[in-house]
Design a protein around this motif. Sequence first.
Motif: not given
Lengths: 118, 215
Positions: A1-5, A7-8, A10-12, A14-15
């Motif tokens: 599965m690709p790492d999708n950095w 999304f990581v 974006a989550a951190y 945004l928080t």
Amino acid sequence: MPDNWGFVVAAYGLTAAVLALYWRHLVRKEKELRPPKTADSKGTDSRSDSSSATSARNVAGTATANTERTRQTSSSDREIAERSRQPSSSDREIAERSRQPSSSGHPRPDPTSRGPLQ
Amino acid sequence: MVRALGWLSAIALATGLVMAFGVAPRESSQGNVQRIMYVHPPLAWVAYVAFAVVAVASIAYLARRRPAADHLAHASAEVGVVFTGLAIATGSIWGKPTWGTWWTWDARLTSVAILFVMYVGYLLLRGTIEDPDRAARYCAVLGIVAALDMPLVHFSVYWWRTLHQPPSLMKPGGFTGSAVILWPLLVNLAAFTVLYAYLVAKRARLLGAERGALA
């Protein structure tokens, strides 16, 4: 599965952004509720001291200018009052003419004998 | 005290961030996107804590009518709404690469959305009633009623077939993964809990000052 950095991040991100904004909102509200500092209080910094001194100087300067203007105004007022007390040349001419007999031959009453309503 | 909590939460969050990216390994099945786990469950945990505090403070207010209890409930509800919103958003961001969708109407997500809407309603109710005592009384009742949704949120993954996974930590038997994943998660849980305590203390103090200024 690709790492999708993405999304990581974006989550951190945004928080962090939302929490920082909320914290800033609280700090701003706290500042609004704090009572304003007086000029002679210990907490005033040099910048606020100099600005208050400048504003005091400005106020003093404005007051002096206003006093000067008031003085000038009062002297001109006095002149106007003085002039109004002295009968003008046109007033004297009218009074002189009223004492002379009328050219039409009608008798003219003596101005000094006139009542206040005439 | 509040300032100390602020510094403590900053240090704890920085440590949690280092552990999430420096200590925790890359997960074999999900890849690095699994690192969202070090922020999403702590946010959801704080939301639980916040709404539990709202319920307890609301009961205390109705029993004794002390404004401090009302301020605590109000502050905790506000911070809880911020954390619940973030938990929903980060869960959605995590859901897209792992489930293939941003949102699905499964039992866990729907019950959390209902919880979020109920506490937004709680804050709106406070804003619409001018009399502070009446607002406190009505909101205390709503704060207790809304807390009844929390067990529904937590057990929804057991009671219904959901896309959301069951809890990793708050389950019978505890965490079954390796320590190198558990410790970063625990540090982040502690860091977000301290941050919650700091924000609630700050907000409650502000509410007290606002009430004092109005009186």
